[in-house]
Design an enzyme around this catalytic site. Sequence first.
Site, PDB file in Angstrom:
ATOM      1  CG  ASN A 166      -1.833  -1.433   1.297  1.00 55.94           C
ATOM      2  OD1 ASN A 166      -2.559  -1.293   0.310  1.00 55.94           O
ATOM      3  ND2 ASN A 166      -2.124  -1.653   2.044  1.00 55.94           N
TER       4      ASN A 166
ATOM      5  CG  HIS B   2       4.532  -2.219   4.943  1.00 55.20           C
ATOM      6  ND1 HIS B   2       4.396  -0.741   5.813  1.00 55.20           N
ATOM      7  CD2 HIS B   2       3.177  -2.979   5.553  1.00 55.20           C
ATOM      8  CE1 HIS B   2       3.321  -0.019   5.377  1.00 55.20           C
ATOM      9  NE2 HIS B   2       2.086  -1.748   5.160  1.00 55.20           N
TER      10      HIS B   2
HETATM   11  P1  5GP Z   1      -1.135  -0.488   6.549  1.00 51.93           P
HETATM   12  O1  5GP Z   1      -1.847   0.340   6.085  1.00 51.93           O
HETATM   13  O2  5GP Z   1       0.274   0.751   6.817  1.00 51.93           O
HETATM   14  O3  5GP Z   1      -0.612  -1.493   4.850  1.00 51.93           O
HETATM   15  O4  5GP Z   1      -0.612  -1.208   7.217  1.00 51.93           O
HETATM   16  C1  5GP Z   1       0.129  -1.980   8.398  1.00 51.93           C
HETATM   17  C2  5GP Z   1      -0.205  -2.791   8.769  1.00 51.93           C
HETATM   18  O5  5GP Z   1       0.545  -2.819  10.100  1.00 51.93           O
HETATM   19  C3  5GP Z   1      -1.813  -3.136   9.159  1.00 51.93           C
HETATM   20  O6  5GP Z   1      -2.072  -4.142   8.518  1.00 51.93           O
HETATM   21  C4  5GP Z   1      -2.245  -3.015  10.401  1.00 51.93           C
HETATM   22  O7  5GP Z   1      -2.804  -4.503  11.029  1.00 51.93           O
HETATM   23  C5  5GP Z   1      -0.480  -3.883  10.469  1.00 51.93           C
HETATM   24  N1  5GP Z   1       0.046  -2.707  12.052  1.00 51.93           N
HETATM   25  C6  5GP Z   1      -0.466  -1.978  12.716  1.00 51.93           C
HETATM   26  N2  5GP Z   1       0.221  -1.594  13.746  1.00 51.93           N
HETATM   27  C7  5GP Z   1       0.948  -2.839  14.140  1.00 51.93           C
HETATM   28  C8  5GP Z   1       1.929  -3.451  14.908  1.00 51.93           C
HETATM   29  O8  5GP Z   1       2.286  -2.690  16.015  1.00 51.93           O
HETATM   30  N3  5GP Z   1       2.091  -5.304  15.461  1.00 51.93           N
HETATM   31  C9  5GP Z   1       1.703  -5.580  14.236  1.00 51.93           C
HETATM   32  N4  5GP Z   1       2.278  -6.834  14.066  1.00 51.93           N
HETATM   33  N5  5GP Z   1       0.998  -5.323  13.010  1.00 51.93           N
HETATM   34  C10 5GP Z   1       1.033  -3.807  13.766  1.00 51.93           C
END
Ligand code: 5GP
Length: 108
Positions: free
Chosen positions: A89, A102
């Site tokens: 994303n 990521h």
């Molecule tokens: P994005 O929406 O930025 O592509 O994805 C971020 C991801 O990070 C989300 O799926 C969310 O669930 C995950 N995430 C956010 N905070 C944490 C955390 O503290 N630990 C872990 N393991 N995942 C997290």
Amino acid sequence: MPAPNCIFCSIIAGEIPCTKVYEDEHTLAFNDINPKARVHVLVVPKTCFDRLHESDESHTQLLGQLLIAVGKVAALTDITRSGYRVQFNQGKGAGQEVFHLHAHVMGK
Ligand code: 5GP
């Protein structure tokens, strides 16, 4: 030193716990805290870097290592035969919440 306010930098630094799936010198992979598939792993470079559209040749190694780690995670989590999705994303409009590059690796 983790970047201020970057949750993934804090995870890499060991300040926030995670369920580790894979780690090497350049990358860390851990289970997503809010999984959207049976296997949902986040693969992050240990260097805080975000925007793919601002990358250049200086990021070749970092991005290559990240994709190699994605493949290792797929093998380790046994999703290579069922198939898996790899999602980056980029930007709030695409649903990005954490601004540290990521890959979401998602499989059945
Ligand atoms: P994005 O929406 O930025 O592509 O994805 C971020 C991801 O990070 C989300 O799926 C969310 O669930 C995950 N995430 C956010 N905070 C944490 C955390 O503290 N630990 C872990 N393991 N995942 C997290």
